[in-house]
Design an enzyme around this catalytic site. Structure first.
Site, PDB file in Angstrom:
ATOM      1  N   SER A 195     -11.123  -7.654  -0.435  1.00  0.00           N
ATOM      2  CA  SER A 195     -10.898  -6.265  -0.010  1.00  0.00           C
ATOM      3  C   SER A 195      -9.821  -5.596  -0.847  1.00  0.00           C
ATOM      4  CB  SER A 195     -10.510  -6.228   1.465  1.00  0.00           C
ATOM      5  OG  SER A 195      -9.284  -6.904   1.675  1.00  0.00           O
ATOM      6  N   ARG A 202      -7.088 -16.160 -12.022  1.00  0.00           N
ATOM      7  CA  ARG A 202      -7.669 -15.460 -10.870  1.00  0.00           C
ATOM      8  C   ARG A 202      -8.481 -14.254 -11.335  1.00  0.00           C
ATOM      9  NH1 ARG A 202      -3.103 -14.900  -6.250  1.00  0.00           N
ATOM     10  NH2 ARG A 202      -4.922 -14.158  -5.089  1.00  0.00           N
ATOM     11  N   ARG A 235       0.834  -1.213   0.000  1.00  0.00           N
ATOM     12  CA  ARG A 235       0.000   0.000   0.000  1.00  0.00           C
ATOM     13  C   ARG A 235       0.864   1.257   0.000  1.00  0.00           C
ATOM     14  NH1 ARG A 235      -2.934  -4.050   1.853  1.00  0.00           N
ATOM     15  NH2 ARG A 235      -5.224  -3.957   1.930  1.00  0.00           N
ATOM     16  N   GLY A 269      -0.776 -11.589  -6.220  1.00  0.00           N
ATOM     17  CA  GLY A 269      -2.162 -11.160  -6.388  1.00  0.00           C
ATOM     18  C   GLY A 269      -2.409  -9.727  -5.965  1.00  0.00           C
ATOM     19  N   LYS A 285      -7.257 -17.746  -4.011  1.00  0.00           N
ATOM     20  CA  LYS A 285      -5.897 -17.325  -3.675  1.00  0.00           C
ATOM     21  C   LYS A 285      -4.902 -18.018  -4.616  1.00  0.00           C
ATOM     22  CE  LYS A 285      -6.806 -14.682  -0.057  1.00  0.00           C
ATOM     23  NZ  LYS A 285      -6.357 -13.283   0.081  1.00  0.00           N
ATOM     24  N   ARG A 331      -7.264 -22.791  -1.412  1.00  0.00           N
ATOM     25  CA  ARG A 331      -6.635 -23.145  -0.147  1.00  0.00           C
ATOM     26  C   ARG A 331      -7.480 -24.119   0.684  1.00  0.00           C
ATOM     27  NH1 ARG A 331      -3.926 -17.271   1.527  1.00  0.00           N
ATOM     28  NH2 ARG A 331      -2.025 -17.586   0.299  1.00  0.00           N
ATOM     29  N   ASP A 389      -6.221 -15.177   6.140  1.00  0.00           N
ATOM     30  CA  ASP A 389      -4.872 -15.669   5.841  1.00  0.00           C
ATOM     31  C   ASP A 389      -4.282 -16.527   6.956  1.00  0.00           C
ATOM     32  OD1 ASP A 389      -4.692 -14.693   3.299  1.00  0.00           O
ATOM     33  OD2 ASP A 389      -3.589 -12.885   3.834  1.00  0.00           O
ATOM     34  N   LYS A 434       7.875 -15.783  -1.407  1.00  0.00           N
ATOM     35  CA  LYS A 434       6.785 -14.868  -1.765  1.00  0.00           C
ATOM     36  C   LYS A 434       6.498 -13.875  -0.652  1.00  0.00           C
ATOM     37  CE  LYS A 434       1.864 -14.854  -2.990  1.00  0.00           C
ATOM     38  NZ  LYS A 434       1.898 -13.826  -4.036  1.00  0.00           N
ATOM     39  N   SER A 457     -13.480  -8.719   5.112  1.00  0.00           N
ATOM     40  CA  SER A 457     -12.110  -8.267   5.420  1.00  0.00           C
ATOM     41  C   SER A 457     -12.042  -6.778   5.764  1.00  0.00           C
ATOM     42  CB  SER A 457     -11.166  -8.583   4.251  1.00  0.00           C
ATOM     43  OG  SER A 457     -11.123  -9.968   4.017  1.00  0.00           O
TER      44      SER A 457
END
Length: 408
Positions: free
Chosen positions: A145, A98, A27, A69, A319, A323, A292, A390, A172
């Site tokens: 989100s 995705r 962000r 992502g 994701k 998952r 998560d 990652k 979220s």
């Protein structure tokens, strides 16, 4: 690379420094690209944040964000609002599956010029940056989100700002509130009341300032799991964390009390300690604000022999992998019994953990790290172990420092 983790006992007292939050870093990196007067410290050393930095600095017309992502969503909004630019935004084969259609539709409504180059609704995207003048748009609130945050992050640079209406129950919320808090922290006027987000255009430069990224709570979750699966008295100190964290995953501190783990904040560190045995009653957690950490909690429950029901997990299916299905497959290899729905996972208690099991990771960093603590209960092999880069490149070194025996 496949690694083997031998059944080990960790040192009673340990200290580790965890890299900056990927969520906060990405962000702030985007905000810094829009407002160069900002300086950022303790940026995440994750692959995702490296990809984000490179994409924001590149002059290439083709930008490959691989498995990232967050970068795909944030950069779609960034380049759509960057007048005069033209890029193709692409990624890994999984990234091309995705969905990004909801965000693209919202940006198009604001005036963006975005085209799908392969599968409708998915990357790769051709984005021609435009001066966006529209300011009002609506989104279903139960989507990722990251779509919402992507729009919020570019909003102050739009000529007329943004009025974003969220329709239905919001998913979220902590991640939206994180974005809002960071906007306010840098000096952008923004509000989130009911289902309406308003962001005022920033016509002048911001005051120069340095922002320090808090360490990543998602990464902390694996060490909470290690402590929970260890003997009473085991203690790990992690840096650098704040009691008033912006990260939704900081709920770990209260959730892991059920597993006999306490958290003490002092001098921008957390001390996590096994103070009692875990409760034996079934666990029931609603995780729609912190999905998560679902993988970590499920594996912790497996290792402790506790049944659990985890809900609010509908975003996990889109994701790096599905998952929920991945968790079911790998937990059942270890001897557990799992039932999944579109948004929940139920684990039945098992008395026997299988030995010398190979855990597939599905190009998903969280699968590798969530299952690693099970080495305290049985011998494990983790396939494609490098996938942890990652979000947490030093993860296996951190485990070695704790006393885990790891061989390649």
């Amino acid at each position: 690379m496949t690694i083997s983790l031998q059944k080990s006992s960790i040192h009673k007292t340990n200290s580790l420094t965890i890299t900056g939050s990927k969520s906060e870093s990405n962000r702030l990196l985007l905000l810094q690209a829009l407002f160069p007067e900002l300086t950022i410290e303790n940026v995440s050393n994750s692959d995702d944040s490296h990809v984000m930095q490179q994409a924001l600095e590149t002059t290439s017309e083709i930008i490959d964000i691989h498995h990232a992502g967050t970068a795909m969503r944030f950069l779609t909004a960034y380049f759509a609002s960057k007048s005069g630019s033209e890029v193709v935004l692409t990624g890994s084969p999984r990234m091309k599956e995705r969905p990004v259609e909801i965000l693209v539709e919202a940006l198009t409504h604001l005036g963006a010029d975005i085209a799908y180059l392969e599968t409708e609704g998915c990357p790769p995207l051709r984005i021609k940056g435009k001066h966006l003048t529209q300011s009002k748009v609506s989104l279903n609130a139960n989507v990722s989100s990251q779509y919402i945050s992507a729009l919020m992050l570019i909003a102050a640079k739009l000529e007329n700002g943004l009025e974003l209406t969220l329709k239905g129950k919001i998913t979220s919320v902590p991640y939206i509130e994180m974005t809002l808090a960071l906007l306010k922290q840098v000096g952008i006027e923004a509000s989130f009341n009911g289902n309406l987000i308003k962001i005022v255009p920033q016509v002048s430069t911001l005051n120069p300032q340095t922002l320090v990224v808090e360490s990543d709570w998602s990464s902390a979750s694996y060490f909470y799991s290690i402590v929970a699966l260890s003997a009473v008295g085991t203690n790990i100190r992690l840096s650098s964390y704040k009691k008033d964290s912006l990260q939704g995953d900081s709920v770990l501190a209260s959730l892991y009390e059920s597993f006999g783990v306490s958290t003490v904040f002092e001098n921008e560190q957390i001390q996590i300690k096994k103070v009692s045995e875990a409760i034996k009653e079934p666990i029931n957690f609603q995780l729609n604000h912190a999905p998560d950490i679902a993988q970590t909690i499920a594996v912790t429950c497996l290792g402790l022999g506790i049944s659990c029901h985890l809900s609010g997990l509908h975003t996990l299916k889109i994701k790096e992998t599905d998952r929920l299905l991945a968790l079911k497959t790998e937990i059942e290899k270890l001897g557990g019994s799992v039932h999944i729905t579109e948004n929940s996972l139920a684990l039945e208690v098992t008395k026997h953990i299988n030995f010398d099991v190979s855990i597939a990771t599905y190009n998903d960093h969280r699968m590798a790290m969530a299952f690693a603590p099970m080495a305290l209960k049985t011998k494990l092999n983790i396939e494609d172990a490098n996938v942890v880069s990652k979000s947490h490149p030093s993860f296996w070194d951190d485990l070695k420092n704790l006393g885990f025996k790891i061989t390649q």
